[in-house]
Write a protein that holds these residues in place. Structure first.
Motif, PDB file in Angstrom:
ATOM      1  N   CYS A  19       0.829  -1.203   0.000  1.00 60.44           N
ATOM      2  CA  CYS A  19       0.000   0.000   0.000  1.00 60.44           C
ATOM      3  C   CYS A  19       0.871   1.263   0.000  1.00 60.44           C
ATOM      4  CB  CYS A  19      -0.927   0.016   1.209  1.00 60.44           C
ATOM      5  SG  CYS A  19      -2.048   1.436   1.212  1.00 60.44           S
ATOM      6  N   PRO A  20       0.784   2.064  -1.078  1.00 57.94           N
ATOM      7  CA  PRO A  20       1.633   3.261  -1.164  1.00 57.94           C
ATOM      8  C   PRO A  20       1.234   4.386  -0.211  1.00 57.94           C
ATOM      9  CG  PRO A  20       0.134   3.200  -3.019  1.00 57.94           C
ATOM     10  CD  PRO A  20      -0.041   1.895  -2.273  1.00 57.94           C
ATOM     11  N   VAL A  21       0.026   4.321   0.353  1.00 60.19           N
ATOM     12  CA  VAL A  21      -0.431   5.383   1.257  1.00 60.19           C
ATOM     13  C   VAL A  21      -0.643   4.886   2.685  1.00 60.19           C
ATOM     14  CG1 VAL A  21      -1.432   6.814  -0.559  1.00 60.19           C
ATOM     15  CG2 VAL A  21      -2.839   5.062   0.529  1.00 60.19           C
ATOM     16  N   ASN A  22      -0.180   3.679   2.972  1.00 61.13           N
ATOM     17  CA  ASN A  22      -0.284   3.092   4.315  1.00 61.13           C
ATOM     18  C   ASN A  22      -1.709   3.091   4.866  1.00 61.13           C
ATOM     19  OD1 ASN A  22       2.531   2.562   4.546  1.00 61.13           O
ATOM     20  ND2 ASN A  22       2.847   4.734   4.917  1.00 61.13           N
ATOM     21  N   ALA A  23      -2.668   2.686   4.020  1.00 62.25           N
ATOM     22  CA  ALA A  23      -4.068   2.652   4.430  1.00 62.25           C
ATOM     23  C   ALA A  23      -4.447   1.355   5.131  1.00 62.25           C
ATOM     24  CB  ALA A  23      -4.971   2.850   3.211  1.00 62.25           C
ATOM     25  N   ILE A  24      -3.547   0.378   5.141  1.00 57.06           N
ATOM     26  CA  ILE A  24      -3.859  -0.924   5.724  1.00 57.06           C
ATOM     27  C   ILE A  24      -3.274  -1.031   7.125  1.00 57.06           C
ATOM     28  CG2 ILE A  24      -3.603  -3.425   5.442  1.00 57.06           C
ATOM     29  CD1 ILE A  24      -3.289  -2.861   2.406  1.00 57.06           C
ATOM     30  N   SER A  25      -4.106  -1.481   8.057  1.00 53.62           N
ATOM     31  CA  SER A  25      -3.639  -1.650   9.429  1.00 53.62           C
ATOM     32  C   SER A  25      -4.280  -2.894  10.031  1.00 53.62           C
ATOM     33  CB  SER A  25      -3.989  -0.425  10.273  1.00 53.62           C
ATOM     34  OG  SER A  25      -5.379  -0.226  10.310  1.00 53.62           O
ATOM     35  N   GLU A  26      -3.733  -3.326  11.147  1.00 46.99           N
ATOM     36  CA  GLU A  26      -4.259  -4.499  11.835  1.00 46.99           C
ATOM     37  C   GLU A  26      -5.450  -4.079  12.684  1.00 46.99           C
ATOM     38  OE1 GLU A  26      -2.610  -8.326  14.340  1.00 46.99           O
ATOM     39  OE2 GLU A  26      -1.332  -6.583  14.092  1.00 46.99           O
ATOM     40  N   ALA A  27      -6.510  -4.871  12.623  1.00 47.38           N
ATOM     41  CA  ALA A  27      -7.716  -4.601  13.412  1.00 47.38           C
ATOM     42  C   ALA A  27      -8.196  -5.921  14.004  1.00 47.38           C
ATOM     43  CB  ALA A  27      -8.797  -3.982  12.545  1.00 47.38           C
ATOM     44  N   GLY A  28      -7.723  -6.224  15.176  1.00 49.49           N
ATOM     45  CA  GLY A  28      -8.096  -7.485  15.814  1.00 49.49           C
ATOM     46  C   GLY A  28      -7.419  -8.654  15.136  1.00 49.49           C
ATOM     47  N   ASP A  29      -8.222  -9.567  14.588  1.00 47.97           N
ATOM     48  CA  ASP A  29      -7.665 -10.772  13.989  1.00 47.97           C
ATOM     49  C   ASP A  29      -7.571 -10.697  12.463  1.00 47.97           C
ATOM     50  OD1 ASP A  29     -10.369 -10.834  13.549  1.00 47.97           O
ATOM     51  OD2 ASP A  29     -10.615 -12.949  14.052  1.00 47.97           O
ATOM     52  N   LYS A  30      -7.699  -9.493  11.899  1.00 48.03           N
ATOM     53  CA  LYS A  30      -7.538  -9.319  10.456  1.00 48.03           C
ATOM     54  C   LYS A  30      -7.036  -7.910  10.157  1.00 48.03           C
ATOM     55  CE  LYS A  30     -12.023  -7.709   8.857  1.00 48.03           C
ATOM     56  NZ  LYS A  30     -13.034  -7.918   7.841  1.00 48.03           N
ATOM     57  N   ARG A  31      -6.782  -7.641   8.902  1.00 44.51           N
ATOM     58  CA  ARG A  31      -6.353  -6.320   8.463  1.00 44.51           C
ATOM     59  C   ARG A  31      -7.583  -5.539   8.007  1.00 44.51           C
ATOM     60  NH1 ARG A  31      -1.879  -7.569  10.538  1.00 44.51           N
ATOM     61  NH2 ARG A  31       0.089  -7.269   9.494  1.00 44.51           N
ATOM     62  N   THR A  32      -7.464  -4.216   7.979  1.00 41.25           N
ATOM     63  CA  THR A  32      -8.532  -3.351   7.509  1.00 41.25           C
ATOM     64  C   THR A  32      -7.934  -2.247   6.652  1.00 41.25           C
ATOM     65  OG1 THR A  32     -10.484  -2.082   8.182  1.00 41.25           O
ATOM     66  CG2 THR A  32      -8.518  -1.849   9.534  1.00 41.25           C
ATOM     67  N   ILE A  33      -8.740  -1.709   5.746  1.00 40.94           N
ATOM     68  CA  ILE A  33      -8.293  -0.634   4.874  1.00 40.94           C
ATOM     69  C   ILE A  33      -9.076   0.621   5.231  1.00 40.94           C
ATOM     70  CG2 ILE A  33      -8.126   0.194   2.500  1.00 40.94           C
ATOM     71  CD1 ILE A  33      -7.926  -2.727   1.601  1.00 40.94           C
ATOM     72  N   ALA A  34      -8.357   1.713   5.534  1.00 42.03           N
ATOM     73  CA  ALA A  34      -8.999   2.986   5.864  1.00 42.03           C
ATOM     74  C   ALA A  34      -9.570   3.596   4.587  1.00 42.03           C
ATOM     75  CB  ALA A  34      -7.996   3.927   6.509  1.00 42.03           C
ATOM     76  N   ALA A  35     -10.884   3.674   4.497  1.00 41.78           N
ATOM     77  CA  ALA A  35     -11.555   4.162   3.296  1.00 41.78           C
ATOM     78  C   ALA A  35     -11.167   5.598   2.952  1.00 41.78           C
ATOM     79  CB  ALA A  35     -13.062   4.048   3.463  1.00 41.78           C
ATOM     80  N   ASP A  36     -10.932   6.408   3.960  1.00 40.85           N
ATOM     81  CA  ASP A  36     -10.588   7.807   3.704  1.00 40.85           C
ATOM     82  C   ASP A  36      -9.139   7.995   3.263  1.00 40.85           C
ATOM     83  OD1 ASP A  36      -9.771   7.040   6.265  1.00 40.85           O
ATOM     84  OD2 ASP A  36      -9.888   9.074   7.054  1.00 40.85           O
ATOM     85  N   THR A  37      -8.320   6.965   3.396  1.00 38.97           N
ATOM     86  CA  THR A  37      -6.916   7.040   2.997  1.00 38.97           C
ATOM     87  C   THR A  37      -6.653   6.280   1.697  1.00 38.97           C
ATOM     88  OG1 THR A  37      -6.307   7.129   5.341  1.00 38.97           O
ATOM     89  CG2 THR A  37      -4.547   6.645   3.788  1.00 38.97           C
TER      90      THR A  37
END
Length: 55
Positions: A19-37
């Motif tokens: 991810c070139p804008v670092n929109a992916i992060s860990e959220a509990g037991d999976k990853r999530t993508i920040a829609a605004d990023t």
């Protein structure tokens, strides 16, 4: 529209570095993508080993 990560995610983190804008992060037991990023580039889609990322 931002990409999303389904419940099929195994939380391996393979998508993080793609991810070139670092929109992916860990959220509990999976990853999530920040829609605004997320810039909807799709770079993360091909890196997911379980095809859990979609548009």
């Amino acid at each position: 529209m931002a990409h999303t990560i389904s419940d099929e995610c195994i939380n391996c983190g393979a998508c993080d570095d793609s991810c070139p804008v670092n929109a992916i992060s860990e959220a509990g037991d999976k990853r999530t993508i920040a829609a605004d990023t997320c810039i909807d580039c799709g770079a993360c889609v091909d890196t997911c080993p379980v095809s859990a990322i979609s548009a």
